[in-house]
Design a protein around this motif. Structure first.
Motif, PDB file in Angstrom:
ATOM      1  N   VAL A 171      -5.880  14.010   1.521  1.00  9.85           N
ATOM      2  CA  VAL A 171      -5.835  12.691   0.878  1.00  9.85           C
ATOM      3  C   VAL A 171      -5.887  12.818  -0.646  1.00  9.85           C
ATOM      4  CG1 VAL A 171      -7.041  10.480   0.596  1.00  9.85           C
ATOM      5  CG2 VAL A 171      -6.812  11.492   2.868  1.00  9.85           C
TER       6      VAL A 171
ATOM      7  N   HIS B 141       0.000  -7.648   1.103  1.00  9.91           N
ATOM      8  CA  HIS B 141       0.050  -6.722   2.221  1.00  9.91           C
ATOM      9  C   HIS B 141       0.587  -7.424   3.455  1.00  9.91           C
ATOM     10  CE1 HIS B 141      -1.111  -3.388   4.767  1.00  9.91           C
ATOM     11  NE2 HIS B 141      -1.308  -2.706   3.661  1.00  9.91           N
TER      12      HIS B 141
ATOM     13  N   LEU C 288      -3.529   8.674   4.564  1.00  8.78           N
ATOM     14  CA  LEU C 288      -3.880   7.311   4.184  1.00  8.78           C
ATOM     15  C   LEU C 288      -5.265   7.265   3.548  1.00  8.78           C
ATOM     16  CD1 LEU C 288      -2.701   5.137   7.205  1.00  8.78           C
ATOM     17  CD2 LEU C 288      -1.783   5.131   4.888  1.00  8.78           C
TER      18      LEU C 288
ATOM     19  N   ASP D 134      -0.956   1.189   0.986  1.00  9.33           N
ATOM     20  CA  ASP D 134      -1.806   1.927   1.920  1.00  9.33           C
ATOM     21  C   ASP D 134      -3.205   1.333   2.057  1.00  9.33           C
ATOM     22  OD1 ASP D 134       0.245   3.641   2.372  1.00  9.33           O
ATOM     23  OD2 ASP D 134      -0.491   5.228   1.073  1.00  9.33           O
TER      24      ASP D 134
ATOM     25  N   LYS E 240      -0.728  12.684  -6.974  1.00 16.06           N
ATOM     26  CA  LYS E 240       0.172  11.774  -6.271  1.00 16.06           C
ATOM     27  C   LYS E 240       1.294  11.226  -7.142  1.00 16.06           C
ATOM     28  CE  LYS E 240      -3.035   8.843  -4.802  1.00 16.06           C
ATOM     29  NZ  LYS E 240      -4.291   9.454  -5.241  1.00 16.06           N
TER      30      LYS E 240
ATOM     31  N   ARG F 181      -1.017   0.584  -7.597  1.00 18.26           N
ATOM     32  CA  ARG F 181      -0.663   1.930  -8.050  1.00 18.26           C
ATOM     33  C   ARG F 181      -0.267   1.887  -9.511  1.00 18.26           C
ATOM     34  NH1 ARG F 181       2.978   4.677  -3.220  1.00 18.26           N
ATOM     35  NH2 ARG F 181       1.342   4.544  -1.611  1.00 18.26           N
TER      36      ARG F 181
ATOM     37  N   GLU G 150      -0.847  -1.436  -3.886  1.00 24.51           N
ATOM     38  CA  GLU G 150      -0.960  -0.208  -3.085  1.00 24.51           C
ATOM     39  C   GLU G 150      -0.783  -0.573  -1.610  1.00 24.51           C
ATOM     40  OE1 GLU G 150      -0.878   2.596  -1.553  1.00 24.51           O
ATOM     41  OE2 GLU G 150      -2.129   3.686  -2.984  1.00 24.51           O
TER      42      GLU G 150
END
Lengths: 98, 492
Positions: free
Chosen positions: B40, A54, B48, B284, B88, B78, B282
Motif C-alpha cells: 500500500v 464516490h 487499496l 479508493d 504513487k 489526490r 480519491e
C-alpha cells in the motif's frame, strides 16, 4: 473548441509523458470531445441531488490502528530497477535543500 | 515606503499512531531504511488504502482544540506531482472538503507587547500522508530513497494570513505547539520532523485597508527547522521584499528555501515543482461523515487547554497573569508546577505558590536553557526537591542567596536540597546568641559607624549589617542580624 495542442503539451509535461506532434493533435481532438460531452452533462437537471465524490453508497470505512507485518527489505526492493544497500536508487532530480 | 507584512503559516504535524494512515506498517522513527513498507505505502498496483480510525479521531481532536467546525462531509483528494519520495505519483490529501475549518488560536502577546492577546484564525485542518525521505548524493548524481515515512499520518494546520511580524509568527507557533502538546496527539518534536512549518509572506502598503484582501506577491518559505528559523527567515524576507519594492522591482510568486547557516532565503530555480496538482477525489477512499454524537464525545474528552489552565492558575493559586501564562504554555512545566503545589504543606500554600512559580520561571528556566534540556524533566530535579528548597528558605534555614548555590549543587550532584545543605554545612545562622557574639565583634571593629548611628545616622545600621553578613560569610539571617545590631546599639 476548448483544448489546444498547447494545453495537451502542458498536461503531457505534468504527467511526464512524451507525445509526438501527431499525438498532440489527435489527443487535443479527443479531449475536446470528452469536454463537449461534459458540457452536455452539465445541462442535466441536478436540483436536489447533492454533489457526490464516490459511486459507492458507503461512508466511514475505517481500519483500527493495528500493526500488520511489513514486507522484508529484500521483498520491498525486489522489483527496483536500481538499488544501493537497503535503499531504492534514483537519478537525482533536484536537491530541494541545497 | 512603509509596509505591513502579511504572514500565514502552514504547520505539518505527525500524529503518534502506531500504524500508518492507510496501511498497517509501523510509524516508528529511526528504523532501518525500507523496513516499514508494504504494497500500500509503496504504491504497488492493485492495493487499496483504508483510513486509520485513530488518525481521524486525533484529527477531530485537534480541529476541535483549535475551535474549528468539523465538516459534515469529509473527502480525500489526490494531489498529483512527481518526485522520487512519492511512490504513487500523487499524495492522498484533502482539497475542498477538509476535516475542519474556521477555527482560531488566541496568542498571549509577544515579548515586545506582553499581555496583548491577539487572535490568529485557523483556515483549515486536514489529514494527509507523509512522503518518504531522500538521501542525496550530489557528487555521484543520484539519490537514495527510504519509504519508511511514506504514509505516516500528518495533519496540516493552515492559518489565515493574520500575522504581521516575525515575533507574532514565533509566538503563534509557541502557542500552537503548547495546545498540540496538551492534546497528546503528537510528540511535537521539530528535530525528528514531527512538527514542521512553512511560511507565506507578502508585503502590503502600511496604509492599505486591513480588511481588504492583501495585494502583495506571496512568497512561500520552506526548509524551516526551528521556530527561530521561522522568525529569522521572515525578518529576512521583509527586508528583501521591502528593498525590491522600493527599487521598483517586481516580485515573483515563488517558493524560497531558508539557509540557516547563511541566514538568507534563496529562490528554487527548478521548474520541476509545477504548482499544478490537478486535484481530484480519491476513488479508493469513500467519503466520511462523523455523527454529531461522536464529535461531541471527542469534544467532551478534550483536556483543559493552556488558556483555560492559565486562568485557573490565576484564580486558584493567585498568580499574576504573566506567570500563569508562562507556566502553562508548556504542559510539562504546568504539570510540574501543580505536582509541587500538591506537595506543599496544607493551609500555608499562598506564599509558596508564588515562590515555586518564581523558581520555575527564573532559576530553573535559566538552568534548562543553559543545559539545553527540553522540558523540566530533563533537569532531574523532581517537584519534591523544589518544594524542599522553597521550604528551606521559608523556614529560615537558608537565605535566598544561599538557595541559589544549593540549587546549582543539587542539579550537579542529583542530591536533594536538604542533603546539600547538610553536606556543605550551609545552614543559615538563626541562633541569636551566635549572631550577637559576631555583632559585638563588628561593633568593636567599627566604632565610627557605631557612633554615627548614635548620632542619628540611620543608614550606618545597614553598613554594620553588611559587615556582619561578611563576617559570617552570608550565613546569618539578615533580618535577625539587623534586629540584634539595633538592640546592641540602643543599649550602649
Amino acid at each position: 473548441m476548448g483544448i489546444s495542442a498547447k494545453d495537451v503539451e502542458y498536461l503531457a509535461h505534468l504527467a511526464r509523458i512524451q507525445l509526438s506532434p501527431e499525438e498532440l493533435q489527435r489527443f487535443s481532438g479527443q479531449l475536446d470531445e470528452i469536454l463537449a460531452y461534459v458540457e452536455k452533462l452539465k445541462k442535466a437537471k441536478t436540483e436536489g441531488a447533492p454533489p457526490t465524490s464516490h459511486v459507492l453508497p458507503l461512508t466511514n470505512v475505517f481500519r483500527e490502528d493495528k500493526l500488520q507485518p511489513s514486507l522484508s527489505n529484500e521483498a520491498a526492493l525486489a522489483n527496483a530497477p536500481s538499488r544501493e544497500g537497503p535503499y531504492f536508487k534514483v537519478p537525482q532530480i533536484i536537491d530541494p535543500t541545497s | 515606503m512603509e509596509y505591513r507584512p502579511v504572514i500565514g503559516l502552514e504547520v505539518h504535524l505527525q500524529l503518534k499512531t502506531a500504524s500508518k494512515i492507510f496501511c498497517g506498517c509501523s510509524t516508528l522513527f529511526g528504523a532501518s531504511p525500507n523496513s516499514q513498507v508494504c504494497p500500500v505505502c509503496l504504491g504497488l498496483p492493485g492495493v487499496l488504502p483504508v483510513l486509520n480510525r485513530q488518525v481521524f479521531l486525533y484529527g477531530v481532536r485537534v480541529a476541535l482544540g483549535l475551535q474549528c467546525k468539523i465538516q459534515p462531509t469529509i473527502v480525500f483528494h489526490r494531489k498529483n506531482y512527481f518526485y522520487p519520495d512519492l511512490p504513487k505519483g500523487y499524495q492522498i490529501s484533502q482539497y475542498d472538503l477538509p476535516l475542519g475549518t474556521g477555527g482560531h488560536v488566541v496568542v498571549p502577546g509577544t515579548a515586545a507587547a506582553p499581555g496583548t492577546d491577539f487572535k490568529v484564525r485557523i483556515h483549515r485542518v486536514h489529514m494527509e500522508e507523509d512522503a518518504g525521505k531522500l538521501v542525496h548524493r550530489p557528487e555521484e548524481g543520484y539519490s537514495l530513497v527510504d519509504l519508511n515515512r511514506a504514509g505516516v499520518p500528518l495533519l496540516e494546520i493552515v492559518s489565515e494570513p493574520d500575522l504581521e511580524s516575525p515575533e507574532q509568527a514565533h509566538e503563534y507557533l509557541k502557542t500552537l505547539k503548547g495546545i498540540l502538546e496538551y492534546l497528546e496527539v503528537s510528540d511535537c518534536d521539530m528535530e525528528k520532523g514531527s512538527l514542521r512549518c512553512d511560511a507565506n509572506i507578502s508585503l502590503s502598503p502600511a496604509s492599505a485597508d486591513r480588511t481588504a484582501p492583501p495585494t502583495g506577491t506571496k512568497v512561500e518559505i520552506k526548509n524551516l527547522n526551528s521556530f527561530k528559523a521561522v522568525a529569522r527567515s521572515l525578518a529576512y524576507e521583509i527586508k528583501r521584499q521591502g528593498r525590491a519594492l522600493d527599487a521598483g522591482e517586481k516580485l515573483m510568486q515563488e517558493t524560497r528555501l531558508w539557509d540557516d547557516v547563511q541566514g538568507m532565503t534563496q529562490g528554487m530555480r527548478s521548474k520541476e515543482f509545477a504548482h499544478d496538482y490537478r486535484y481530484f477525489p480519491e476513488p479508493d477512499l469513500v467519503p466520511f461523515a462523523v455523527p454529531s454524537e461522536e464529535i461531541d464525545r471527542v469534544g467532551k474528552g478534550l483536556p483543559e487547554l493552556p488558556r483555560q489552565r492559565a486562568q485557573r492558575f490565576v484564580d486558584q493559586y493567585k498568580l499574576p497573569t504573566a506567570d500563569a501564562v508562562a507556566l502553562t504554555s508548556s504542559r510539562s512545566t504546568a504539570d510540574y508546577y501543580e505536582a509541587c503545589i500538591r506537595l506543599l504543606p496544607k493551609g500555608k500554600e499562598a506564599s509558596p505558590c508564588k515562590a515555586v512559580a518564581n523558581w520555575l520561571l527564573g532559576d530553573l528556566a535559566r538552568e534548562m536553557n543553559e543545559r539545553n534540556v527540553d522540558g523540566i524533566e530533563g533537569l532531574k530535579f523532581p517537584p519534591g526537591h523544589l518544594v524542599e528548597l522553597v521550604d528551606l528558605i521559608d523556614s529560615g534555614k537558608i537565605s535566598g542567596k544561599m538557595a541559589k548555590e544549593v540549587l546549582t549543587e543539587a542539579l550537579q550532584s542529583g542530591q536533594s536540597p536538604a542533603a546539600v545543605v547538610q553536606a556543605k554545612g550551609l545552614s543559615q545562622v538563626t541562633d541569636r546568641e551566635s549572631i550577637r557574639a559576631a555583632a559585638r565583634k563588628v561593633l568593636e571593629e567599627q566604632p565610627q559607624a557605631a557612633a554615627d548611628y548614635k548620632q542619628g545616622k540611620g543608614q550606618s545600621l545597614m553598613f554594620l549589617v553588611g559587615q556582619l553578613m561578611r563576617k559570617t560569610k552570608g550565613a546569618a539571617n539578615p533580618g535577625l542580624a539587623q534586629e540584634v545590631l539595633r538592640e546592641l546599639l540602643e543599649n550602649r
